[in-house]
Write an enzyme that holds these catalytic residues in place. Structure first.
Site, mmCIF file in Angstrom:
data_model
loop_
_atom_site.group_PDB
_atom_site.id
_atom_site.type_symbol
_atom_site.label_atom_id
_atom_site.label_comp_id
_atom_site.label_asym_id
_atom_site.label_seq_id
_atom_site.Cartn_x
_atom_site.Cartn_y
_atom_site.Cartn_z
ATOM 1 N N ALA A 1 -7.545 -5.044 -10.346
ATOM 2 C CA ALA A 1 -8.183 -4.240 -9.297
ATOM 3 C C ALA A 1 -9.117 -3.217 -9.916
ATOM 4 C CB ALA A 1 -7.116 -3.569 -8.437
ATOM 5 N N CYS B 1 0.842 -1.200 0.000
ATOM 6 C CA CYS B 1 0.000 0.000 0.000
ATOM 7 C C CYS B 1 0.881 1.255 0.000
ATOM 8 C CB CYS B 1 -0.928 0.017 1.215
ATOM 9 S SG CYS B 1 -2.003 1.477 1.249
ATOM 10 N N GLY C 1 -0.899 -5.299 -12.440
ATOM 11 C CA GLY C 1 -0.638 -4.034 -13.124
ATOM 12 C C GLY C 1 -0.849 -4.116 -14.624
#
Length: 425
Positions: A307, A183, A284
């Protein structure tokens, strides 16, 4: 034999003290009272991030293991790797995974993504200290069901004891305990967790070792890369040696927070995959299934996480794409984001979650529709209290306004790409 039983049986070969727990039994009881006794912690009141920020995390070696009464066994590298792959394969070696997203990868959304091709999923990041101390936080922020597998439960942490206590509460209900080491947000800096632990690798090693030596369920980690590739590889190898059974690599650095400005480095992810012996996942640059297969081919990884794209298109892994990525030959897939929003709301009725999560998903799913009719979005924003009846009616009104933004079926394009490039088997 199910994956957790297989993992536990391999573990007992070196430590007979470990035992398994039926994953489907005593769910709420386990969350409230973990099976293994842990130190009593004094509750700390205040902002959750301040609670983490107040933690004095200065461990410099693995001597914490002795204080925790860890088993005195030491696994060889070969045994760790064998066990990691046995567990992964017993789960079906999932390739398409829902990435951990704060407030967004909760149970109803995971179940929606699973319906449309996701083969495994992560929970949102959970604060280990608050999870250990607060019953209400546990009951609201972590829910699951028997169909919600394979499942990674992700924690942020900077204290091995507290992390272990939190992990023990959920271990019977998941397939991996995941440590958030990636994070990059300001809240993680304040709380001293996530990617802001990257310079304190002795502490990270202690977090991983503590879980690996005390749990039957395997430990996974999710990281970001360093600017220097050698540092990234050294970091990944340390995690593997500490007992990490699976590593997910986000191909951006801690400072590259904006995915629209910085492309994920698949070359760096490939280098990590080649350097490690455990399963590695890539994260990614995933916008549609063609990207998924390109990533698998270029990185050599064992699976791919998505995501942000899933938030707009939970049917990504079923081969659907949004209009933004439509290519020649892509046809209307007979599915649209309003359909998915209704499916999501029905799942929320079945598996209740905080309304803030529901509101967030509705905005993401219907963003393209709201851009055409912003007045409907404004009505949504004015609702201080939401109900399912109001939300269903809002979707109906959008459709009556003549709005339809279809999802496109890109599966033919993916098949053509595979045929040309040999991207996936």
């Amino acid at each position: 034999m199910n994956p957790r039983a297989l993992f536990a049986s391999l573990l007992r070969k070196t430590n007979p003290q470990h035992s398994t727990t039926n994953p489907s039994s005593r769910f709420l009881q386990t969350l409230t009272n973990p099976t293994s006794a842990m130190p009593t912690l004094t509750p700390t009141h205040g902002d959750p991030d301040d609670i983490l920020c107040a933690t004095d995390a200065t461990l410099s070696d693995t001597s914490e293991a002795a204080a925790l009464g860890m088993p005195s066994r030491v696994l060889t590298g070969a045994t760790r790797v064998e066990r990691a792959w046995a567990h992964w394969r017993a789960l079906g070696a999932p390739r398409f995974l829902v990435a951990p997203m704060v407030d967004n990868s909760e149970l109803p959304f995971r179940m929606l993504c699973r319906k449309y091709g996701a083969e495994a999923a992560y929970t949102p990041m959970l604060h280990s200290r608050i999870f250990s101390e607060n019953d209400k936080y546990r009951s609201m922020e972590f829910t699951t069901c028997k169909e919600d597998r394979p499942l990674f439960v992700q924690f942020c942490a900077n204290d091995p004891k507290i992390l272990l206590e939190a992990a023990r509460r959920v271990a019977p209900h998941c397939d991996y305990i995941d440590i958030n080491l990636g994070c990059p947000q300001r809240i993680a800096r304040r709380g001293y967790y996530g990617a802001f632990l990257m310079e304190n690798q002795p502490l990270i090693k202690s977090l991983v070792e503590t879980l690996a030596l005390n749990l039957d369920v395997p430990v996974s980690c999710k990281i970001r890369i360093f600017p220097n590739l050698d540092d990234t590889i050294s970091y990944a190898k340390m995690l593997e040696e500490a007992g990490c059974s699976l590593l997910a690599v986000h191909g951006r650095t801690r400072d590259q927070k904006d995915s629209t400005k910085f492309k994920a480095d698949w070359t760096a992810i490939r280098a990590v995959k080649q350097a490690l012996r455990i399963p590695v996942l890539a994260n990614g640059n995933i916008r549609h299934m063609a990207d998924v297969y390109s990533c698998l081919e270029e990185t050599g990884c064992d699976g791919v996480l998505s995501a942000e794209t899933l938030l707009e298109n939970p049917a990504l892994f079923a081969g659907y794409k949004t209009v933004e990525w439509r290519e020649e030959g892509d046809e209307d897939g007979g599915l649209d984001q309003a359909d998915l929003a209704v499916e999501y709301l029905r799942l929320c009725e079945k598996y209740p979650v905080p309304w803030r999560m529901v509101r967030s998903h509705v905005h993401k799913l219907l963003g393209d529709w709201f851009r055409i009719h912003p007045e409907v979005r404004e009505e949504l924003n004015k609702q201080s209290t939401l109900t399912f009846e109001w939300l269903y009616d809002m979707v109906r009104r959008l459709k009556e306004l003549g709005v339809r933004v279809p999802l496109y079926d890109g599966r033919n394009a993916v098949v053509d790409k595979i045929a040309v490039n040999g991207a996936a088997s």
